[in-house]
Design a protein around this motif. Sequence first.
Motif, PDB file in Angstrom:
ATOM      1  N   GLY A   1     -31.999 -64.433 -62.395  1.00  0.00           N
ATOM      2  CA  GLY A   1     -31.566 -64.208 -61.020  1.00  0.00           C
ATOM      3  C   GLY A   1     -31.545 -62.735 -60.666  1.00  0.00           C
ATOM      4  O   GLY A   1     -31.961 -62.343 -59.564  1.00  0.00           O
ATOM      5  N   ALA A   2     -31.081 -61.903 -61.603  1.00  0.00           N
ATOM      6  CA  ALA A   2     -31.077 -60.456 -61.362  1.00  0.00           C
ATOM      7  C   ALA A   2     -32.498 -59.917 -61.237  1.00  0.00           C
ATOM      8  O   ALA A   2     -32.801 -59.097 -60.355  1.00  0.00           O
ATOM      9  CB  ALA A   2     -30.336 -59.748 -62.493  1.00  0.00           C
TER      10      ALA A   2
ATOM     11  N   LYS B   1     -26.766 -70.596 -68.682  1.00  0.00           N
ATOM     12  CA  LYS B   1     -26.180 -69.780 -67.621  1.00  0.00           C
ATOM     13  C   LYS B   1     -26.499 -68.298 -67.830  1.00  0.00           C
ATOM     14  O   LYS B   1     -26.695 -67.555 -66.864  1.00  0.00           O
ATOM     15  CB  LYS B   1     -24.667 -69.999 -67.572  1.00  0.00           C
ATOM     16  N   ARG B   2     -26.535 -67.900 -69.078  1.00  0.00           N
ATOM     17  CA  ARG B   2     -26.886 -66.505 -69.374  1.00  0.00           C
ATOM     18  C   ARG B   2     -28.311 -66.218 -68.940  1.00  0.00           C
ATOM     19  O   ARG B   2     -28.594 -65.197 -68.310  1.00  0.00           O
ATOM     20  CB  ARG B   2     -26.727 -66.248 -70.868  1.00  0.00           C
ATOM     21  N   TRP B   3     -29.239 -67.130 -69.250  1.00  0.00           N
ATOM     22  CA  TRP B   3     -30.655 -66.912 -68.878  1.00  0.00           C
ATOM     23  C   TRP B   3     -30.815 -66.979 -67.370  1.00  0.00           C
ATOM     24  O   TRP B   3     -31.607 -66.215 -66.797  1.00  0.00           O
ATOM     25  CB  TRP B   3     -31.544 -67.944 -69.556  1.00  0.00           C
ATOM     26  N   TYR B   4     -30.102 -67.898 -66.713  1.00  0.00           N
ATOM     27  CA  TYR B   4     -30.191 -67.985 -65.256  1.00  0.00           C
ATOM     28  C   TYR B   4     -29.692 -66.697 -64.599  1.00  0.00           C
ATOM     29  O   TYR B   4     -30.252 -66.239 -63.593  1.00  0.00           O
ATOM     30  CB  TYR B   4     -29.368 -69.172 -64.739  1.00  0.00           C
ATOM     31  N   THR B   5     -28.654 -66.114 -65.174  1.00  0.00           N
ATOM     32  CA  THR B   5     -28.130 -64.863 -64.617  1.00  0.00           C
ATOM     33  C   THR B   5     -29.143 -63.731 -64.758  1.00  0.00           C
ATOM     34  O   THR B   5     -29.375 -62.963 -63.818  1.00  0.00           O
ATOM     35  CB  THR B   5     -26.819 -64.482 -65.333  1.00  0.00           C
TER      36      THR B   5
END
Length: 390
Positions: free
Chosen positions: A32-33, A25-29
């Motif tokens: 995504g940014a 989830k950290r990498w996806y965030t």
Amino acid sequence: MSAHNSWGNRLYRGEVAYDFIGKQKRWYTISGALLLISVVSLVVFGLNFTLDFRGGSQFDIKSSTASTQTITDHVGAIVKDPQVYSSSSADGRHVIVKTTPLSSDQLAKVREAIATDAGQKDKPDAVTVQLVSGSWGHEITQKAIEGLIVFVALVMLYLAVFYEWKMALSGIVALIHDLVITAGIYALIGFEVSPATVIGFLTILGYSLYDTVVVFDKVRENTKGLGTTKTDQSYTQAANLAVNQTLIRSLNTSLIALIPVASLLFAGTVVSGGAGVLQDLALALLVGIAVGTYSSIFIATPILADLKEREPEMRTLKRKASGSQAKAAARAERNAVPTQDDRLGAEYPGDPEDFEAAGAGEPARDVPRGPRNQPVRGDRGRNRPSGKRR
């Protein structure tokens, strides 16, 4: 530290590991940014295409003394936003001017202004002119897009045939991630997009695919037999181990690849004076290799693990693996608790009777310490004469 116990070897053996998949989830965030910034940059600023794509005029004159700033000011009074830079070649220093499409009158004025600033006022023919039509630039763009579509289709086919469709989908998502972020960086900073840049884009997509396939190959090796012969490990754990095992290889490969890219960038910027083919190619490779290395570790494999964990068999395996690991942890904790033998062996050295009386072999418990009371003998005072002692 010996080579056998180095950090890379310990990662490969699974003695140490970082939970890449568990923190997806950290990498996806983060991604995504980056994707949001890239898309906004592409919409607001757009890509800065060279004459090869949008058409225009290019002027070239050989001069060792001409000032690019002076030429920019004088040509800028005739045509809007000219691009002026110098380039070194085997026959000397050249000043190159690129403009939008010009009329015949504007063409003659720009040519004369460049010749005057270069100290050759009476020799306008010393300025060579190259005209690029917009239709030719459109054809170049169309061919680049067709090549990209064919490349992506072949990549999906390869991954689906030799691996599985979930790996193909994860790899394509990582490729699109790399392409959008790289293009967004070009739009945000204002780098020119030339045919050499397109070549660089295709190269970095291939490089990103190579890095992703290396990780996927290790994932397939680690997950072979899951659910049948291996029940103590979930798919996510096996995939995370694969990422850790290939981490050093990915980093070393990227660093080694960046050395010649940095040389190209230095040659294109410093030696050739900038804005050349070498610089365009090196910039695309530099940005793409960094983004591709990131995506193969933090994007492609976590997406694959998420897709696989949706399968009923993998969900069942995850529950079994969690139960097995919980039992193993409890067993290890029980083995780590000191027994009464260990505690009493230290408190009653050389006194076996006391050791046994205290409960040898039982689980450890608090043993009272202090002076020991001796038992009273039943015949105490027997056969002793009565009366006072003398």
